[in-house]
Write a protein that holds these residues in place. Structure first.
Motif, PDB file in Angstrom:
ATOM      1  N   ALA A 190       0.991  -1.403  -0.045  1.00  0.00           N
ATOM      2  CA  ALA A 190       0.026  -0.036  -0.049  1.00  0.00           C
ATOM      3  C   ALA A 190       0.920   1.203  -0.190  1.00  0.00           C
ATOM      4  O   ALA A 190       1.762   1.476   0.761  1.00  0.00           O
ATOM      5  CB  ALA A 190      -1.001  -0.053   1.290  1.00  0.00           C
ATOM      6  N   ILE A 191       0.600   2.305  -0.796  1.00  0.00           N
ATOM      7  CA  ILE A 191       1.383   3.542  -1.022  1.00  0.00           C
ATOM      8  C   ILE A 191       1.091   4.122   0.187  1.00  0.00           C
ATOM      9  O   ILE A 191       0.082   4.415   0.847  1.00  0.00           O
ATOM     10  CB  ILE A 191       1.003   4.226  -2.145  1.00  0.00           C
ATOM     11  CG1 ILE A 191       1.414   3.402  -3.494  1.00  0.00           C
ATOM     12  CG2 ILE A 191       1.766   5.568  -2.260  1.00  0.00           C
ATOM     13  CD1 ILE A 191       0.595   4.068  -4.737  1.00  0.00           C
ATOM     14  N   SER A 192       2.196   4.570   0.712  1.00  0.00           N
ATOM     15  CA  SER A 192       2.264   5.338   2.112  1.00  0.00           C
ATOM     16  C   SER A 192       3.151   6.504   2.159  1.00  0.00           C
ATOM     17  O   SER A 192       3.706   6.789   1.135  1.00  0.00           O
ATOM     18  CB  SER A 192       2.556   4.307   3.335  1.00  0.00           C
ATOM     19  OG  SER A 192       3.583   3.809   3.051  1.00  0.00           O
ATOM     20  N   SER A 199      -3.730   6.588   2.632  1.00  0.00           N
ATOM     21  CA  SER A 199      -2.516   6.832   3.147  1.00  0.00           C
ATOM     22  C   SER A 199      -1.445   7.861   2.420  1.00  0.00           C
ATOM     23  O   SER A 199      -0.878   8.293   3.036  1.00  0.00           O
ATOM     24  CB  SER A 199      -2.070   5.235   3.119  1.00  0.00           C
ATOM     25  OG  SER A 199      -1.935   4.623   1.790  1.00  0.00           O
ATOM     26  N   VAL A 200      -1.767   7.712   1.116  1.00  0.00           N
ATOM     27  CA  VAL A 200      -1.127   8.689   0.404  1.00  0.00           C
ATOM     28  C   VAL A 200      -1.572  10.247   0.377  1.00  0.00           C
ATOM     29  O   VAL A 200      -0.735  11.143   0.772  1.00  0.00           O
ATOM     30  CB  VAL A 200      -1.140   8.410  -1.409  1.00  0.00           C
ATOM     31  CG1 VAL A 200      -0.180   9.224  -2.197  1.00  0.00           C
ATOM     32  CG2 VAL A 200      -0.815   7.054  -1.640  1.00  0.00           C
ATOM     33  N   ASP A 204     -12.348   4.010   6.574  1.00  0.00           N
ATOM     34  CA  ASP A 204     -11.268   3.416   5.672  1.00  0.00           C
ATOM     35  C   ASP A 204     -10.088   2.737   6.621  1.00  0.00           C
ATOM     36  O   ASP A 204      -9.630   3.276   7.369  1.00  0.00           O
ATOM     37  CB  ASP A 204     -10.784   4.218   4.756  1.00  0.00           C
ATOM     38  CG  ASP A 204     -10.163   3.685   3.749  1.00  0.00           C
ATOM     39  OD1 ASP A 204     -10.617   3.618   2.408  1.00  0.00           O
ATOM     40  OD2 ASP A 204      -8.925   3.590   4.109  1.00  0.00           O
ATOM     41  N   ILE A 205      -9.799   1.389   6.096  1.00  0.00           N
ATOM     42  CA  ILE A 205      -8.884   0.519   6.891  1.00  0.00           C
ATOM     43  C   ILE A 205      -7.611   1.222   6.709  1.00  0.00           C
ATOM     44  O   ILE A 205      -6.695   1.263   7.609  1.00  0.00           O
ATOM     45  CB  ILE A 205      -8.898  -0.891   6.521  1.00  0.00           C
ATOM     46  CG1 ILE A 205      -8.011  -1.839   7.525  1.00  0.00           C
ATOM     47  CG2 ILE A 205      -8.499  -1.119   4.994  1.00  0.00           C
ATOM     48  CD1 ILE A 205      -8.132  -3.123   7.164  1.00  0.00           C
ATOM     49  N   GLY A 206      -7.230   1.740   5.552  1.00  0.00           N
ATOM     50  CA  GLY A 206      -6.096   2.606   5.235  1.00  0.00           C
ATOM     51  C   GLY A 206      -5.806   3.813   5.892  1.00  0.00           C
ATOM     52  O   GLY A 206      -4.660   4.041   6.456  1.00  0.00           O
ATOM     53  N   PHE A 207      -6.786   4.468   6.348  1.00  0.00           N
ATOM     54  CA  PHE A 207      -6.950   5.570   6.903  1.00  0.00           C
ATOM     55  C   PHE A 207      -6.702   5.281   8.487  1.00  0.00           C
ATOM     56  O   PHE A 207      -5.567   5.991   9.232  1.00  0.00           O
ATOM     57  CB  PHE A 207      -8.212   6.503   6.956  1.00  0.00           C
ATOM     58  CG  PHE A 207      -8.376   7.660   7.788  1.00  0.00           C
ATOM     59  CD1 PHE A 207      -8.030   8.879   7.381  1.00  0.00           C
ATOM     60  CD2 PHE A 207      -8.720   7.238   9.141  1.00  0.00           C
ATOM     61  CE1 PHE A 207      -8.030  10.117   8.288  1.00  0.00           C
ATOM     62  CE2 PHE A 207      -9.048   8.716  10.047  1.00  0.00           C
ATOM     63  CZ  PHE A 207      -8.580   9.714   9.446  1.00  0.00           C
TER      64      PHE A 207
END
Length: 754
Positions: free
Chosen positions: A234-236, A282-283, A326-329
C-alpha cells in the motif's frame, strides 16, 4: 506529546465514527467526558476548549449531513431504474468492466456503478461527468455468515447505499472535472509503461507507484497479508518520502535550484504523485502532511509534528467523515501517531539498525488490535520477517520502481535489460518469502476481539511505550507481559464460555454445519461445501474460513463428511491443509475420486456406519445410516445420517438421502423423532417424504440451499409438506446462516439476516 490539535482530531474521529454508523449520542458522551476532564486541567487553555466544543458541533453536523439511513431490506429485488447524477470517483477500468461511485442528483445518496464496457463507448465515463444511467438498482449484499465480509456495511461506511449494474450503451454522459485530466494522465502513463516493461515488472510498478495491486498473484498477496507485510503493497509515507528525495536530488544537483524553488517544485510534484497514485487515503495523508510542512517552511512558521498530523486528519474528516471507516486511514494514522509518540525513543541511537528494529516492532504491535478486529489472527514471527523485508523494500524495491518509471523513456532494449536485473533479484526474494511461509505456518488465530479488549490493549500499549521511553525497563517489561496475557486471555475466552452453538452456514448450494460445544469441549464440523467451478475455492476462502477464524477456531476435533459430493466435501482438502484436524470421518464406501482418496489416505480417517457412536465431550452423535454391508445405488444414499441432542433438543442430520433411505430409517428406528430436522438434499422433492415427516414430527426444519439455485431448491412440494406439519422453517437462501445457541437444557435460534 507536544501540541494540542490531536485532541480535536480525536474528537473528529470519535464523532465521525459513531455518526456514520447512525448513533451520535455514544460519541457525544465520550467526547463530552473528555472535554470535562480537560476543563479541570490547569494546563489546558480555556480558549482551546472552546475550539474543541466548536469541533464537536461542526463534526457532528458534518457527519449527519453526509450520513444517510441504510436502505431497508424491504427495498426488495433488483429494480430497473433510470438515475441522473454525477461521477464522483476515478473510474476503475478493466478490459470488460468499468466501476465508479455515482452521486444521485436528487439526494446525497450514492451508488457503486458497475458497467460492462466495449472499450470505445467508455471514453465518456470520466470523473465529474453528469450522466443519466439506465440499469438495475439494488441493495448491496450483506454478510450471510458471522465473520464474513459485509459488502453492504463496507459500502455504507464509504457513504454508498446502492449498487447499480448497467451497460455502457445505456449511459449518456457529458462533461468532466479537472481531476479527470489527472485520471487520463495516469491511464496514459500506465499504457506507456506497458509498452516498456514485461508484465512481472509492470505489476510491481503498478502496486508500489500507482496504488493498484490487482495484477499481483493472489498467492503473493495472501502470503504478504499473513506475515503482516501487506503494508508494503500500500502506497504510504515511505513512498511519498522517496519521491520527495528523488525530486529534491534532481532539482538540487541537476538543475541547481534554490531552496525556495525546490520547495515549490516539491509541492507541485507531490500533487502530481497524488494523482498518479490514485489518491488513496494513506497517500493523501502523507501528501497533505508534506505539503503542510513545506508551506510552513516557506512561510517560516513552526508547528509540532503532532499538530501537522492532526490537522491533516481533521482536514480529511472534514471533507469526508466516512473516511474514518477506511482501513487504510486507520492503519496509516495509528502507526504515524505511535511513531511520533516514540520519537524520543527512536533518536537515542545513532546507528541505523537499532532504530529500524524499533520502528518495525512499534508498527507491528500497535496494529495488533486492528489486525484482530479485521482479520482475526496475528503472526507472532512476522516481526522478524519484517526486519528483513521492510529495509529491502525501502532501499531497493521502491527506489528501483521509481527509477524504472523515471527512466521509462530509455529504449525498450535497455528498459527490458534493467527490468531483467530487477526481476532476477526481486523474484528470488519473493520465492524466499514463500519458502519461509511453507516452512512455518505459525498463525495465531484469536478471533474477533471485543471493544473492551481493544481499549485495554491500547491503554497498555501506550503505557508500555511511555515506560520504555522513560527507561523504566522493568515496569515496561511487566506491561509488555500484560499485553501478551491480554491476547492469551482473549484466545482462551471460548474455554470459559458456558454456552455452545450449532451454526448452519450459508455456503450457497451445499452443506456446512459447525458445532461448538460449551467450554470448547470440542469443535465438530459436518460437511465442507466447495465451489462448483474451477479456480480458487471461494466458498472456503470467503465463507467457511473467515467464520471459523472469527470464532477463534484453528483446531477441528471431529470433521465429518456425510458423503463426498462437491457440495458437501468440496472444501475438505482446504480444511485438512489449513486447520489442525484431529479426526476425519465418512461413510465406509470410499472409492476413487480426489476427495475420497484424500480422506482415506489421511491418517486420522475413520469410516462410520450404522450402530456406531461418536463421543463428543459430554455429548454424543449416533450413526443411523448407512449399513456396513449394504451397497447403495448413489453417493447421496451413502450419506451419513447422525442423531444427537443439544440444549434439550434432538437434532437429525440427514446428508442427501432420498425418500427410499428415509423409509429404511423409519423401519429400523420406529420410535425415532427429531425436534430439529436438517432437511435432506437441500429440499429436493425426492426427499423429506410426508411419511418421514409424520414420524419425525419436527418443530424446526433447517434447509441449506443457494439463492436462486438452478435446481429450484427447496422444492415447493417440500415446503408444502413442512407447512402442513406446522414446522418452522429456517433456510439459508433467505435467512443466511442459522445459529442455535445452547446451554445444558435450553437454547435459542437466530438467523444472520433478520
Amino acid at each position: 506529546m507536544k501540541g494540542k490539535w490531536h485532541f480535536i482530531a480525536g474528537i473528529g474521529f470519535i464523532l465521525s465514527f459513531f455518526s456514520t454508523r447512525g448513533s451520535t449520542w455514544p460519541g457525544m458522551m465520550i467526547v463530552l467526558g473528555m472535554l470535562l476532564i480537560m476543563w479541570r486541567s490547569a494546563r489546558t487553555l480555556r480558549l482551546f476548549l472552546l475550539i474543541c466544543f466548536g469541533a464537536v458541533i461542526v463534526f457532528t453536523g458534518l457527519a449527519k449531513f453526509h450520513s444517510q439511513p441504510v436502505p431497508p431490506d424491504g427495498f426488495g429485488k433488483p429494480q430497473a431504474a433510470s438515475v441522473t447524477g454525477k461521477i464522483v470517483s476515478a473510474p476503475s477500468i478493466s478490459p470488460d468492466q468499468i466501476s465508479f461511485v455515482f452521486r444521485h442528483a436528487s439526494s446525497h445518496v450514492q451508488s457503486m456503478v458497475f458497467m460492462t464496457s466495449d472499450g470505445t463507448s467508455a471514453k465518456m465515463i470520466r470523473r465529474g461527468a453528469m450522466c443519466q444511467i439506465k440499469g438495475s438498482l439494488e441493495i448491496p449484499e450483506t454478510a450471510r455468515n458471522p465473520g464474513n465480509f459485509d459488502y453492504r456495511n463496507y459500502l455504507y461506511h464509504k457513504g454508498i447505499h446502492y449498487v447499480m449494474f448497467a451497460e455502457v450503451q445505456n449511459a449518456e454522459c457529458s462533461g468532466q472535472s479537472v481531476l479527470a485530466y489527472m485520471d487520463q494522465l495516469r491511464l496514459s502513463f500506465l499504457r506507456y509503461l506497458k509498452q516498456k516493461y514485461p508484465d512481472d515488472t509492470l505489476n510491481w510498478i503498478r502496486a508500489l507507484i500507482f496504488g493498484s495491486d490487482d495484477d499481483l498473484s493472489a498467492d503473493t498477496i495472501h502470503t504478504f497479508r499473513e506475515w503482516n507485510l501487506s503494508h508494503l503493497l500500500a502506497i504510504s509515507g515511505l513512498h511519498t518520502g522517496l519521491v520527495m528525495m528523488f525530486v529534491y536530488a534532481a532539482g538540487r544537483y541537476l538543475f541547481r535550484l534554490t531552496e525556495q524553488q525546490l520547495k515549490i517544485v516539491l509541492m507541485i510534484a507531490l500533487l502530481v504523485f497524488l494523482g498518479l497514485s490514485g489518491g488513496k487515503p494513506s497517500v493523501l495523508r502523507a501528501v497533505i502532511m508534506a505539503e503542510s510542512a513545506l508551506l510552513l517552511s516557506i512561510l517560516k512558521k513552526t508547528y509540532p509534528v503532532t499538530d501537522i498530523i492532526s490537522m491533516t486528519a481533521i482536514t480529511l474528516m472534514f471533507l469526508n467523515p466516512f473516511i474514518v471507516n477506511d482501513i487504510g486511514f486507520q492503519f496509516s494514522f495509528i502507526v504515524t501517531y505511535a511513531l511520533v509518540f516514540s520519537k524520543k525513543l527512536l533518536i537515542k541511537h545513532s546507528s541505523f539498525l537499532w532504530p529500524s528494529i524499533q520502528i518495525s516492532f512499534i508498527s507491528q504491535i500497535v496494529l495488533i488490535p486492528l489486525q484482530l478486529y479485521y482479520f482475526f489472527y496475528i503472526h507472532p514471527l512476522s516481526f522478524f520477517l519484517n526486519i528483513l523485508i521492510v529495509p529491502y523494500f525501502t532501499f531497493f524495491v521502491i527506489p528501483a520502481s521509481l527509477f524504472l518509471v523515471i527512466f521509462a523513456w530509455l529504449p525498450v532494449k535497455m528498459t527490458n535489460a534493467i527490468a531483467g536485473m530487477f526481476e532476477g533479484i526481486h523474484n528470488g526474494v519473493i520465492q524466499f518469502i514463500h519458502l519461509v511461509d511453507s516452512w512455518h505456518d505459525g498463525v495465531w488465530v484469536i478471533g474477533q476481539i471485543s471493544e473492551y479488549t481493544f481499549i485495554c490493549y491500547l491503554v497498555l500499549f501506550f503505557s508500555f511505550m511511555h515506560l520504555w521511553e522513560q527507561e523504566r525497563l522493568r515496569e515496561a517489561f511487566f506491561c509488555g507481559c500484560l499485553l501478551v496475557c491480554l491476547l492469551v486471555l482473549e484466545s482462551m475466552k471460548p474455554y470459559f464460555t458456558a454456552a455452545g452453538s450449532i451454526t448452519m452456514l450459508d455456503v450457497g448450494q451445499g452443506d456446512t454445519i459447525v458445532i461448538e460445544l460449551p467450554k470448547r469441549e470440542g469443535v465438530i464440523m459436518i460437511d465442507a461445501a466447495g465451489t462448483d467451478t474451477e479456480g480458487e475455492n471461494d466458498t472456503f476462502t470467503y465463507r467457511i474460513k473467515p467464520f471459523l477464524w472469527s470464532k477463534g477456531i484453528s483446531q477441528i476435533d471431529h470433521f465429518i463428511i456425510t458423503h463426498t459430493d462437491q457440495d458437501h466435501a468440496g472444501s475438505a482438502d482446504e480444511i485438512l491443509d489449513n486447520f489442525d484436524v484431529k479426526h476425519v470421518y465418512s461413510h465406509p464406501f470410499l472409492n476413487s475420486n480426489n476427495v475420497q482418496e484424500s480422506l482415506s489416505s489421511n491418517h486420522t480417517y475413520h469410516p462410520l456406519s450404522q450402530g456406531m457412536k461418536l463421543q463428543l465431550g459430554t455429548h454424543e452423535l449416533y450413526v443411523l445410516h448407512p449399513e456396513q454391508n449394504v451397497r447403495y445405488d448413489s453417493e447421496n444414499n451413502r450419506s451419513l445420517v447422525l442423531y444427537g441432542q443439544f440444549g434439550g433438543l434432538s437434532f437429525l442430520f440427514t446428508g442427501d438421502i432420498d425418500a427410499q433411505v428415509e423409509e429404511e430409517i423409519i423401519q429400523r428406528f420406529p420410535s425415532l423423532q427429531a425436534d430439529v430436522l436438517k432437511i435432506s438434499h437441500h429440499g429436493s422433492k425426492y426427499s423429506t417424504s410426508e411419511r418421514f415427516l409424520e414420524k419425525m414430527v419436527p418443530d424446526i426444519a433447517w434447509i441449506s440451499a443457494g439463492i436462486h439455485n438452478r435446481y429450484g431448491h427447496p422444492a415447493p412440494e417440500v415446503l408444502d409438506r413442512l407447512s402442513k406439519q406446522g414446522t418452522h422453517i429456517f433456510r439459508t437462501d433467505r435467512d443466511g446462516a442459522v445459529i442455535f445457541c445452547f446451554t445444558e437444557q435450553n437454547g435459542t435460534f437466530s438467523k444472520m439476516i433478520p
